[in-house]
Design a protein around this motif. Structure first.
Motif, PDB file in Angstrom:
ATOM      1  N   ILE A  12       0.859  -1.182   0.000  1.00 22.96           N
ATOM      2  CA  ILE A  12       0.000   0.000   0.000  1.00 22.96           C
ATOM      3  C   ILE A  12       0.895   1.232   0.000  1.00 22.96           C
ATOM      4  CG2 ILE A  12      -1.741   1.323   1.239  1.00 22.96           C
ATOM      5  CD1 ILE A  12      -2.817  -1.295   2.372  1.00 22.96           C
ATOM      6  N   TRP A  13       0.782   1.978  -1.090  1.00 25.27           N
ATOM      7  CA  TRP A  13       1.495   3.248  -1.208  1.00 25.27           C
ATOM      8  C   TRP A  13       0.538   4.369  -0.857  1.00 25.27           C
ATOM      9  CZ3 TRP A  13       0.628   7.656  -4.116  1.00 25.27           C
ATOM     10  CH2 TRP A  13       1.664   8.604  -4.092  1.00 25.27           C
ATOM     11  N   VAL A  14       1.011   5.286  -0.032  1.00 24.19           N
ATOM     12  CA  VAL A  14       0.212   6.468   0.288  1.00 24.19           C
ATOM     13  C   VAL A  14       1.038   7.712  -0.038  1.00 24.19           C
ATOM     14  CG1 VAL A  14      -1.217   5.396   2.070  1.00 24.19           C
ATOM     15  CG2 VAL A  14       0.935   6.423   2.716  1.00 24.19           C
ATOM     16  N   PRO A  15       0.385   8.734  -0.548  1.00 31.13           N
ATOM     17  CA  PRO A  15       1.133   9.963  -0.842  1.00 31.13           C
ATOM     18  C   PRO A  15       1.636  10.588   0.451  1.00 31.13           C
ATOM     19  CG  PRO A  15      -1.215  10.305  -1.188  1.00 31.13           C
ATOM     20  CD  PRO A  15      -1.031   8.854  -0.865  1.00 31.13           C
ATOM     21  N   PRO A  16       2.893  10.979   0.465  1.00 34.33           N
ATOM     22  CA  PRO A  16       3.442  11.557   1.699  1.00 34.33           C
ATOM     23  C   PRO A  16       2.872  12.946   1.969  1.00 34.33           C
ATOM     24  CG  PRO A  16       5.047  11.690  -0.068  1.00 34.33           C
ATOM     25  CD  PRO A  16       3.880  10.933  -0.615  1.00 34.33           C
ATOM     26  N   VAL A  17       2.671  13.222   3.231  1.00 31.98           N
ATOM     27  CA  VAL A  17       2.194  14.533   3.660  1.00 31.98           C
ATOM     28  C   VAL A  17       3.151  15.030   4.743  1.00 31.98           C
ATOM     29  CG1 VAL A  17       0.302  15.829   4.717  1.00 31.98           C
ATOM     30  CG2 VAL A  17      -0.203  13.907   3.183  1.00 31.98           C
ATOM     31  N   PRO A  18       3.819  16.164   4.516  1.00 31.53           N
ATOM     32  CA  PRO A  18       4.723  16.683   5.553  1.00 31.53           C
ATOM     33  C   PRO A  18       3.921  17.207   6.746  1.00 31.53           C
ATOM     34  CG  PRO A  18       4.665  18.167   3.651  1.00 31.53           C
ATOM     35  CD  PRO A  18       3.799  16.986   3.318  1.00 31.53           C
ATOM     36  N   LEU A  19       4.170  16.624   7.896  1.00 30.96           N
ATOM     37  CA  LEU A  19       3.398  16.961   9.090  1.00 30.96           C
ATOM     38  C   LEU A  19       4.057  18.007   9.983  1.00 30.96           C
ATOM     39  CD1 LEU A  19       2.432  13.324  10.167  1.00 30.96           C
ATOM     40  CD2 LEU A  19       1.028  14.955   8.886  1.00 30.96           C
ATOM     41  N   GLU A  20       5.297  18.357   9.694  1.00 25.18           N
ATOM     42  CA  GLU A  20       6.086  19.114  10.662  1.00 25.18           C
ATOM     43  C   GLU A  20       5.518  20.479  11.054  1.00 25.18           C
ATOM     44  OE1 GLU A  20      10.084  20.737   9.699  1.00 25.18           O
ATOM     45  OE2 GLU A  20       9.558  20.218   7.647  1.00 25.18           O
ATOM     46  N   HIS A  21       4.841  21.175  10.168  1.00 18.30           N
ATOM     47  CA  HIS A  21       4.356  22.519  10.498  1.00 18.30           C
ATOM     48  C   HIS A  21       2.845  22.573  10.715  1.00 18.30           C
ATOM     49  CE1 HIS A  21       8.297  24.133   9.820  1.00 18.30           C
ATOM     50  NE2 HIS A  21       8.319  23.638   8.591  1.00 18.30           N
ATOM     51  N   MET A  22       2.216  21.426  10.853  1.00 17.25           N
ATOM     52  CA  MET A  22       0.756  21.388  11.026  1.00 17.25           C
ATOM     53  C   MET A  22       0.387  21.343  12.500  1.00 17.25           C
ATOM     54  SD  MET A  22      -0.515  18.660   8.241  1.00 17.25           S
ATOM     55  CE  MET A  22       0.061  18.704   6.570  1.00 17.25           C
ATOM     56  N   ASP A  23      -0.775  21.917  12.790  1.00 16.19           N
ATOM     57  CA  ASP A  23      -1.245  21.782  14.165  1.00 16.19           C
ATOM     58  C   ASP A  23      -1.830  20.376  14.353  1.00 16.19           C
ATOM     59  OD1 ASP A  23      -3.999  21.702  13.425  1.00 16.19           O
ATOM     60  OD2 ASP A  23      -4.174  23.874  13.591  1.00 16.19           O
ATOM     61  N   GLN A  24      -2.012  19.983  15.584  1.00 13.80           N
ATOM     62  CA  GLN A  24      -2.428  18.617  15.923  1.00 13.80           C
ATOM     63  C   GLN A  24      -3.765  18.219  15.299  1.00 13.80           C
ATOM     64  OE1 GLN A  24       0.687  17.465  16.862  1.00 13.80           O
ATOM     65  NE2 GLN A  24      -0.664  16.010  17.841  1.00 13.80           N
ATOM     66  N   ASP A  25      -4.725  19.135  15.270  1.00 15.05           N
ATOM     67  CA  ASP A  25      -6.035  18.814  14.706  1.00 15.05           C
ATOM     68  C   ASP A  25      -5.935  18.496  13.215  1.00 15.05           C
ATOM     69  OD1 ASP A  25      -7.291  19.115  17.148  1.00 15.05           O
ATOM     70  OD2 ASP A  25      -7.884  21.207  16.769  1.00 15.05           O
ATOM     71  N   LEU A  26      -5.171  19.286  12.490  1.00 15.45           N
ATOM     72  CA  LEU A  26      -5.012  19.055  11.061  1.00 15.45           C
ATOM     73  C   LEU A  26      -4.256  17.745  10.811  1.00 15.45           C
ATOM     74  CD1 LEU A  26      -5.493  19.983   8.200  1.00 15.45           C
ATOM     75  CD2 LEU A  26      -3.428  21.397   8.355  1.00 15.45           C
ATOM     76  N   LYS A  27      -3.224  17.475  11.619  1.00 16.47           N
ATOM     77  CA  LYS A  27      -2.493  16.206  11.494  1.00 16.47           C
ATOM     78  C   LYS A  27      -3.438  15.020  11.665  1.00 16.47           C
ATOM     79  CE  LYS A  27       2.010  17.577  13.271  1.00 16.47           C
ATOM     80  NZ  LYS A  27       3.007  17.386  14.337  1.00 16.47           N
ATOM     81  N   ARG A  28      -4.250  15.078  12.719  1.00 16.12           N
ATOM     82  CA  ARG A  28      -5.201  13.989  12.980  1.00 16.12           C
ATOM     83  C   ARG A  28      -6.162  13.799  11.813  1.00 16.12           C
ATOM     84  NH1 ARG A  28      -4.661  15.200  18.347  1.00 16.12           N
ATOM     85  NH2 ARG A  28      -6.139  16.903  18.354  1.00 16.12           N
TER      86      ARG A  28
END
Length: 148
Positions: A111-127
């Motif tokens: 299963i390949w998923v497109p990568p999403v950079p999480l480093e600058h996101m707030d917790q709600d958006l990450k979730r």
């Protein structure tokens, strides 16, 4: 269940119900793409941990397979051997990755998923992003489970 002693004890008591092994794939390089690969690794591990949390009792999350991006040919052979070995103990083996190398693999269990950079996101958006990706993966898993 995770690859921890406490969870392995639980797995051993109920392994007839745990039919799926998840192996996150994490490429490693110290070239100019170091930060990008670290971000991809962070995302896939976050996603894998959330899968384990939601599917505890049905899956065993194995340690990530980390490989050198510049020596990918070796990884093909090793991963085939890993899959064959794990398949002796689990009905389903899923390799979870953001690495484009595996995107068109077409082999069941990848299963390949497109990568999403999480480093600058707030917790709600990450979730939310992780949950959105997880819903798509769960659909693939459900199809695999129903077809077997």
């Amino acid at each position: 269940m995770k690859w921890k002693v406490k969870d392995i004890d639980q797995y051993l008591r109920a392994k007839e119900y745990v039919d799926t092994a998840i192996v996150p794939l994490v490429p490693l390089s110290f070239d100019s793409d170091l930060k990008q690969l670290a971000s991809k690794g962070e995302f896939i591990l976050t996603l894998a941990n959330e899968m384990e949390r939601q599917l505890k009792g049905r899956i065993l999350l194995l340690p990530p397979y980390t490989y050198l991006k510049n020596h990918e040919g070796d990884s093909d052979k090793v991963l085939k051997k890993w899959k064959d070995t794990i398949k002796m103990h689990f009905k389903h083996v899923i390799f979870l990755t953001t690495d484009e190398k595996w995107r068109g693999n077409g082999d069941e269990g990848w299963i390949w998923v497109p990568p999403v950079p999480l480093e600058h996101m707030d917790q709600d958006l990450k979730r939310k992003i992780v949950q959105d990706q997880l819903e798509q993966i769960l659909n693939i898993l459900l199809q695999s489970w129903n077809n077997s």
